[in-house]
Design a protein around this motif. Sequence first.
Motif, mmCIF file in Angstrom:
data_model
loop_
_atom_site.group_PDB
_atom_site.id
_atom_site.type_symbol
_atom_site.label_atom_id
_atom_site.label_comp_id
_atom_site.label_asym_id
_atom_site.label_seq_id
_atom_site.Cartn_x
_atom_site.Cartn_y
_atom_site.Cartn_z
ATOM 1 N N ARG A 25 0.867 -1.175 0.000
ATOM 2 C CA ARG A 25 0.000 0.000 0.000
ATOM 3 C C ARG A 25 0.902 1.222 0.000
ATOM 4 N N SER A 26 0.489 2.249 -0.656
ATOM 5 C CA SER A 26 1.333 3.436 -0.715
ATOM 6 C C SER A 26 1.430 4.057 0.676
ATOM 7 N N VAL A 27 2.591 4.544 0.991
ATOM 8 C CA VAL A 27 2.840 5.179 2.280
ATOM 9 C C VAL A 27 2.695 6.679 2.087
ATOM 10 N N ARG A 28 2.030 7.332 3.047
ATOM 11 C CA ARG A 28 1.842 8.764 2.931
ATOM 12 C C ARG A 28 3.180 9.493 2.972
ATOM 13 N N PRO A 29 3.288 10.583 2.244
ATOM 14 C CA PRO A 29 4.531 11.367 2.321
ATOM 15 C C PRO A 29 4.770 11.871 3.735
ATOM 16 N N ARG A 30 6.002 12.151 4.055
ATOM 17 C CA ARG A 30 6.395 12.553 5.391
ATOM 18 C C ARG A 30 5.641 13.797 5.859
ATOM 19 N N GLU A 31 5.335 14.716 4.963
ATOM 20 C CA GLU A 31 4.654 15.945 5.341
ATOM 21 C C GLU A 31 3.211 15.688 5.762
ATOM 22 N N GLN A 32 2.589 14.632 5.237
ATOM 23 C CA GLN A 32 1.180 14.374 5.514
ATOM 24 C C GLN A 32 0.964 13.484 6.737
ATOM 25 N N ARG A 33 2.019 12.892 7.265
ATOM 26 C CA ARG A 33 1.867 12.030 8.443
ATOM 27 C C ARG A 33 1.566 12.874 9.666
ATOM 28 N N GLN A 34 0.778 12.313 10.562
ATOM 29 C CA GLN A 34 0.494 13.013 11.803
ATOM 30 C C GLN A 34 1.665 12.826 12.744
ATOM 31 N N ARG A 35 2.028 13.894 13.383
ATOM 32 C CA ARG A 35 3.135 13.831 14.324
ATOM 33 C C ARG A 35 2.586 13.736 15.737
ATOM 34 N N CYS A 36 3.173 12.893 16.529
ATOM 35 C CA CYS A 36 2.809 12.779 17.931
ATOM 36 C C CYS A 36 3.717 13.707 18.718
ATOM 37 N N ASN A 37 3.148 14.676 19.370
ATOM 38 C CA ASN A 37 3.934 15.596 20.177
ATOM 39 C C ASN A 37 3.921 15.130 21.626
ATOM 40 N N MET A 38 4.378 13.930 21.832
ATOM 41 C CA MET A 38 4.423 13.385 23.177
ATOM 42 C C MET A 38 5.724 13.808 23.828
ATOM 43 N N GLU A 39 5.637 14.124 25.085
ATOM 44 C CA GLU A 39 6.799 14.545 25.843
ATOM 45 C C GLU A 39 7.113 13.454 26.861
ATOM 46 N N PRO A 40 8.396 13.228 27.147
ATOM 47 C CA PRO A 40 8.732 12.216 28.154
ATOM 48 C C PRO A 40 8.137 12.566 29.514
ATOM 49 N N VAL A 41 7.681 11.548 30.214
ATOM 50 C CA VAL A 41 7.066 11.721 31.527
ATOM 51 C C VAL A 41 7.957 11.056 32.567
ATOM 52 N N ARG A 42 8.192 11.748 33.672
ATOM 53 C CA ARG A 42 9.008 11.221 34.766
ATOM 54 C C ARG A 42 8.214 11.302 36.063
ATOM 55 N N THR A 43 8.665 10.578 37.084
ATOM 56 C CA THR A 43 7.998 10.564 38.380
ATOM 57 C C THR A 43 8.828 11.331 39.396
ATOM 58 N N CYS A 44 8.202 12.239 40.105
ATOM 59 C CA CYS A 44 8.872 13.027 41.144
ATOM 60 C C CYS A 44 9.136 12.111 42.339
ATOM 61 N N VAL A 45 10.385 12.123 42.864
ATOM 62 C CA VAL A 45 10.704 11.258 44.002
ATOM 63 C C VAL A 45 10.162 11.826 45.303
ATOM 64 N N GLY A 46 9.728 13.093 45.303
ATOM 65 C CA GLY A 46 9.193 13.701 46.515
ATOM 66 C C GLY A 46 7.728 13.396 46.724
ATOM 67 N N CYS A 47 6.917 13.618 45.698
ATOM 68 C CA CYS A 47 5.468 13.435 45.847
ATOM 69 C C CYS A 47 4.938 12.231 45.066
ATOM 70 N N ARG A 48 5.800 11.562 44.292
ATOM 71 C CA ARG A 48 5.460 10.357 43.531
ATOM 72 C C ARG A 48 4.375 10.593 42.484
ATOM 73 N N THR A 49 4.240 11.816 41.982
ATOM 74 C CA THR A 49 3.311 12.077 40.889
ATOM 75 C C THR A 49 4.098 12.174 39.592
ATOM 76 N N ARG A 50 3.418 11.884 38.507
ATOM 77 C CA ARG A 50 4.056 11.935 37.191
ATOM 78 C C ARG A 50 3.884 13.321 36.597
ATOM 79 N N ALA A 51 4.937 13.777 35.914
ATOM 80 C CA ALA A 51 4.904 15.107 35.305
ATOM 81 C C ALA A 51 5.799 15.096 34.075
#
Length: 127
Positions: A25-51
Amino acid sequence: MRPPPHARWERSDQPRSPGRRLRPRSVRPREQRQRCNMEPVRTCVGCRTRAPRTALIRVVSRGLELVIDERKAAPGRGAWLHPSRECAENALRRRAFGRALRVSGPLDTQTFEEWLNGYGNKVNGSK
């Protein structure tokens, strides 16, 4: 001729021939692909919440001394922490830095506490 490895396969609507079951199947050109703007998530050692990584500071150990990694790129294991006094005090009270950094023995937290005191003054607006 073999299709490129990134080609996706789909079933053909044409009658099956013995040597051809699927076609690429034809692959969409790079410009037409959706980009995921996900950012790395880490856990705070003080309050144990993810941010998100950008909202936390990184602390590393050099020898047995806690050091703030301002560039967030120092080699070795790091512990992530919200830049607030409450999270820092919780982490120190619970001895979370030793566990997160996998360091045996007590850590020298003097430089970390000095940085924390200076950071609190910067946040409050005083010099």
